[in-house]
Write a protein that holds these residues in place. Structure first.
Motif, PDB file in Angstrom:
ATOM      1  N   LEU A 177       0.834  -1.202   0.000  1.00  0.00           N
ATOM      2  CA  LEU A 177       0.000   0.000   0.000  1.00  0.00           C
ATOM      3  C   LEU A 177       0.870   1.254   0.000  1.00  0.00           C
ATOM      4  N   GLN A 178       1.949   1.231   0.779  1.00  0.00           N
ATOM      5  CA  GLN A 178       2.835   2.386   0.856  1.00  0.00           C
ATOM      6  C   GLN A 178       3.602   2.605  -0.444  1.00  0.00           C
ATOM      7  N   GLU A 179       4.070   1.514  -1.060  1.00  0.00           N
ATOM      8  CA  GLU A 179       4.912   1.626  -2.251  1.00  0.00           C
ATOM      9  C   GLU A 179       4.104   1.759  -3.549  1.00  0.00           C
ATOM     10  N   LYS A 180       2.970   1.034  -3.645  1.00  0.00           N
ATOM     11  CA  LYS A 180       2.226   1.004  -4.900  1.00  0.00           C
ATOM     12  C   LYS A 180       0.847   1.656  -4.819  1.00  0.00           C
ATOM     13  N   GLY A 181       0.386   1.920  -3.595  1.00  0.00           N
ATOM     14  CA  GLY A 181      -0.930   2.529  -3.439  1.00  0.00           C
ATOM     15  C   GLY A 181      -2.079   1.555  -3.565  1.00  0.00           C
ATOM     16  N   LYS A 182      -1.767   0.283  -3.741  1.00  0.00           N
ATOM     17  CA  LYS A 182      -2.822  -0.724  -3.820  1.00  0.00           C
ATOM     18  C   LYS A 182      -2.251  -2.091  -3.475  1.00  0.00           C
ATOM     19  N   VAL A 183      -3.147  -3.008  -3.145  1.00  0.00           N
ATOM     20  CA  VAL A 183      -2.739  -4.369  -2.822  1.00  0.00           C
ATOM     21  C   VAL A 183      -3.895  -5.292  -3.178  1.00  0.00           C
ATOM     22  N   SER A 184      -3.579  -6.505  -3.611  1.00  0.00           N
ATOM     23  CA  SER A 184      -4.629  -7.460  -3.991  1.00  0.00           C
ATOM     24  C   SER A 184      -4.453  -8.773  -3.248  1.00  0.00           C
ATOM     25  N   PHE A 185      -5.564  -9.489  -3.108  1.00  0.00           N
ATOM     26  CA  PHE A 185      -5.573 -10.778  -2.413  1.00  0.00           C
ATOM     27  C   PHE A 185      -6.382 -11.775  -3.235  1.00  0.00           C
ATOM     28  N   VAL A 186      -5.948 -13.023  -3.251  1.00  0.00           N
ATOM     29  CA  VAL A 186      -6.831 -14.107  -3.669  1.00  0.00           C
ATOM     30  C   VAL A 186      -7.603 -14.509  -2.427  1.00  0.00           C
ATOM     31  N   VAL A 187      -8.925 -14.403  -2.495  1.00  0.00           N
ATOM     32  CA  VAL A 187      -9.778 -14.611  -1.328  1.00  0.00           C
ATOM     33  C   VAL A 187     -10.580 -15.904  -1.463  1.00  0.00           C
ATOM     34  N   GLU A 188     -10.541 -16.703  -0.408  1.00  0.00           N
ATOM     35  CA  GLU A 188     -11.414 -17.877  -0.293  1.00  0.00           C
ATOM     36  C   GLU A 188     -12.533 -17.486   0.665  1.00  0.00           C
ATOM     37  N   ARG A 189     -13.769 -17.457   0.161  1.00  0.00           N
ATOM     38  CA  ARG A 189     -14.897 -16.955   0.968  1.00  0.00           C
ATOM     39  C   ARG A 189     -15.879 -18.075   1.309  1.00  0.00           C
ATOM     40  N   PRO A 190     -16.194 -18.272   2.587  1.00  0.00           N
ATOM     41  CA  PRO A 190     -17.177 -19.285   2.974  1.00  0.00           C
ATOM     42  C   PRO A 190     -18.528 -19.002   2.328  1.00  0.00           C
ATOM     43  N   ASP A 191     -19.130 -20.041   1.736  1.00  0.00           N
ATOM     44  CA  ASP A 191     -20.407 -19.844   1.058  1.00  0.00           C
ATOM     45  C   ASP A 191     -21.488 -20.783   1.580  1.00  0.00           C
ATOM     46  N   SER A 192     -21.109 -22.018   1.914  1.00  0.00           N
ATOM     47  CA  SER A 192     -22.084 -22.978   2.433  1.00  0.00           C
ATOM     48  C   SER A 192     -22.267 -22.784   3.941  1.00  0.00           C
ATOM     49  N   ILE A 193     -23.293 -23.405   4.478  1.00  0.00           N
ATOM     50  CA  ILE A 193     -23.564 -23.304   5.916  1.00  0.00           C
ATOM     51  C   ILE A 193     -22.406 -23.880   6.723  1.00  0.00           C
ATOM     52  N   ASP A 194     -21.885 -25.037   6.296  1.00  0.00           N
ATOM     53  CA  ASP A 194     -20.772 -25.671   7.017  1.00  0.00           C
ATOM     54  C   ASP A 194     -19.522 -24.798   6.975  1.00  0.00           C
ATOM     55  N   ALA A 195     -19.237 -24.205   5.805  1.00  0.00           N
ATOM     56  CA  ALA A 195     -18.049 -23.359   5.677  1.00  0.00           C
ATOM     57  C   ALA A 195     -18.158 -22.115   6.554  1.00  0.00           C
ATOM     58  N   LYS A 196     -19.341 -21.530   6.606  1.00  0.00           N
ATOM     59  CA  LYS A 196     -19.548 -20.337   7.432  1.00  0.00           C
ATOM     60  C   LYS A 196     -19.435 -20.681   8.918  1.00  0.00           C
ATOM     61  N   GLN A 197     -19.910 -21.876   9.289  1.00  0.00           N
ATOM     62  CA  GLN A 197     -19.818 -22.310  10.676  1.00  0.00           C
ATOM     63  C   GLN A 197     -18.357 -22.516  11.068  1.00  0.00           C
ATOM     64  N   TRP A 198     -17.550 -23.100  10.152  1.00  0.00           N
ATOM     65  CA  TRP A 198     -16.123 -23.293  10.422  1.00  0.00           C
ATOM     66  C   TRP A 198     -15.452 -21.950  10.627  1.00  0.00           C
ATOM     67  N   ALA A 199     -15.757 -20.979   9.770  1.00  0.00           N
ATOM     68  CA  ALA A 199     -15.147 -19.651   9.869  1.00  0.00           C
ATOM     69  C   ALA A 199     -15.523 -18.982  11.196  1.00  0.00           C
ATOM     70  N   LYS A 200     -16.763 -19.153  11.608  1.00  0.00           N
ATOM     71  CA  LYS A 200     -17.220 -18.567  12.872  1.00  0.00           C
ATOM     72  C   LYS A 200     -16.442 -19.141  14.049  1.00  0.00           C
ATOM     73  N   GLN A 201     -16.235 -20.462  14.042  1.00  0.00           N
ATOM     74  CA  GLN A 201     -15.484 -21.108  15.117  1.00  0.00           C
ATOM     75  C   GLN A 201     -14.011 -20.688  15.084  1.00  0.00           C
ATOM     76  N   ALA A 202     -13.461 -20.551  13.881  1.00  0.00           N
ATOM     77  CA  ALA A 202     -12.063 -20.147  13.750  1.00  0.00           C
ATOM     78  C   ALA A 202     -11.846 -18.736  14.291  1.00  0.00           C
ATOM     79  N   LEU A 203     -12.794 -17.846  14.025  1.00  0.00           N
ATOM     80  CA  LEU A 203     -12.656 -16.458  14.471  1.00  0.00           C
ATOM     81  C   LEU A 203     -12.796 -16.333  15.990  1.00  0.00           C
ATOM     82  N   SER A 204     -13.531 -17.267  16.591  1.00  0.00           N
ATOM     83  CA  SER A 204     -13.725 -17.212  18.042  1.00  0.00           C
ATOM     84  C   SER A 204     -12.638 -17.964  18.803  1.00  0.00           C
ATOM     85  N   ALA A 205     -11.734 -18.646  18.067  1.00  0.00           N
ATOM     86  CA  ALA A 205     -10.652 -19.394  18.706  1.00  0.00           C
ATOM     87  C   ALA A 205      -9.648 -18.437  19.329  1.00  0.00           C
TER      88      ALA A 205
END
Length: 274
Positions: A177-205
């Motif tokens: 961000l400092q050198e180029k003014g932008k940054v990009s990510f390849v994002v894996e986004r939870p979409d199913s109920i099970d994936a969202k539940q895993w993410a919720k548990q991971a964030l609360s760990a």
């Protein structure tokens, strides 16, 4: 509704033929498989409303209606042309970055880009690592991060560099961000109920959980076998050290030698070890 419009998409199909389009829990198309009957008909970002006149409230309604749609599926969708173009650009991940992704069922994948402006909104992003994944743990309302990231997103890389540690990811993010003014990510986004539940548990760990906490099952079994075998090991009948007048001799001295070693913490100074 702005640039949104309701349109009917007609797709000829045979009984039992897969559509090739994947909707999320809001019936928004998030993936279209190449070579399927949906390609060129539906678009990423289309929100399904009806199939052959039958209203769809969830994915179950949608797939149930498709089951009886042959020989032609008339799919009513809400389409925003501008939004569709933006979403299609995000889901197109360059080949050199797509190869690092280990795709999993229940997740969608896209390219997210943050562009920094001097007088623009603050970054407003918090991240943590859990089981070798860097996860988005905080997105402030009205922030730069809110435009393309959501809680539970897994940042697979930062500008093409794979990351598994939050400190490494943060350092790369700030530097770019400092050198180029932008940054990009390849994002894996939870979409199913099970994936969202895993993410919720991971964030609360526990936030102090190190990036590497779980060994795969086969490694655990091998380690257990070696551990159980240790008490029964016998002293070798023959020394590994050679003997005789021409033998090389090992000498133990008090002085220590320092060696530089590498590690997987990109961007950090190498530690000196003895």
């Amino acid at each position: 509704m702005g640039s949104e419009k309701m349109i009917e998409v007609r797709i000829d199909m045979e009984e039992g033929e897969p559509l090739g389009a994947t909707p999320n829990d809001k019936l928004v198309i998030t993936k279209i498989q190449a070579g399927t009957i949906a390609e060129g008909k539906l678009r990423i970002g289309d929100q399904v409303k009806k199939v052959n006149g039958v209203a769809c409230k969830d994915c179950n309604d949608f797939f149930r209606a498709l089951r009886y749609a042959a020989p032609c599926a008339r799919i009513m969708v809400v389409r925003d042309e501008k939004k569709a173009e933006e979403m299609e650009a995000r889901v197109h991940i360059p080949a050199d970055r797509a190869k690092i992704i280990q795709r999993r069922e229940g997740y969608t994948y896209e390219l997210a880009t943050l562009v920094w402006a001097q007088n623009g909104p603050k970054l407003g992003l918090g991240i943590k690592h859990f089981q070798n994944r860097v996860l988005v743990s905080r997105v402030d309302p009205g922030s730069l991060a809110e435009k393309c990231l959501v809680l539970g997103d897994h940042l697979c890389d930062v500008d093409g560099i794979p990351v598994t540690d939050k400190d490494v990811a943060r350092d790369l993010l700030v530097k770019n961000l400092q050198e180029k003014g932008k940054v990009s990510f390849v994002v894996e986004r939870p979409d199913s109920i099970d994936a969202k539940q895993w993410a919720k548990q991971a964030l609360s760990a526990n936030l102090m959980t190190p990036p590497s906490v779980i060994m795969s099952e086969d490694v655990t079994k091998i380690a257990a076998q070696y551990r159980s075998a240790l008490p029964g090991l016998k002293t070798p009948s023959k020394s590994a050290m050679s003997s005789g007048p021409s033998a090389r001799r090992a000498q133990i001295v008090e002085a220590t030698i320092t060696h530089e070693i590498g590690h997987d913490h990109e961007g950090k100074a190498l530690r000196k070890v003895k």
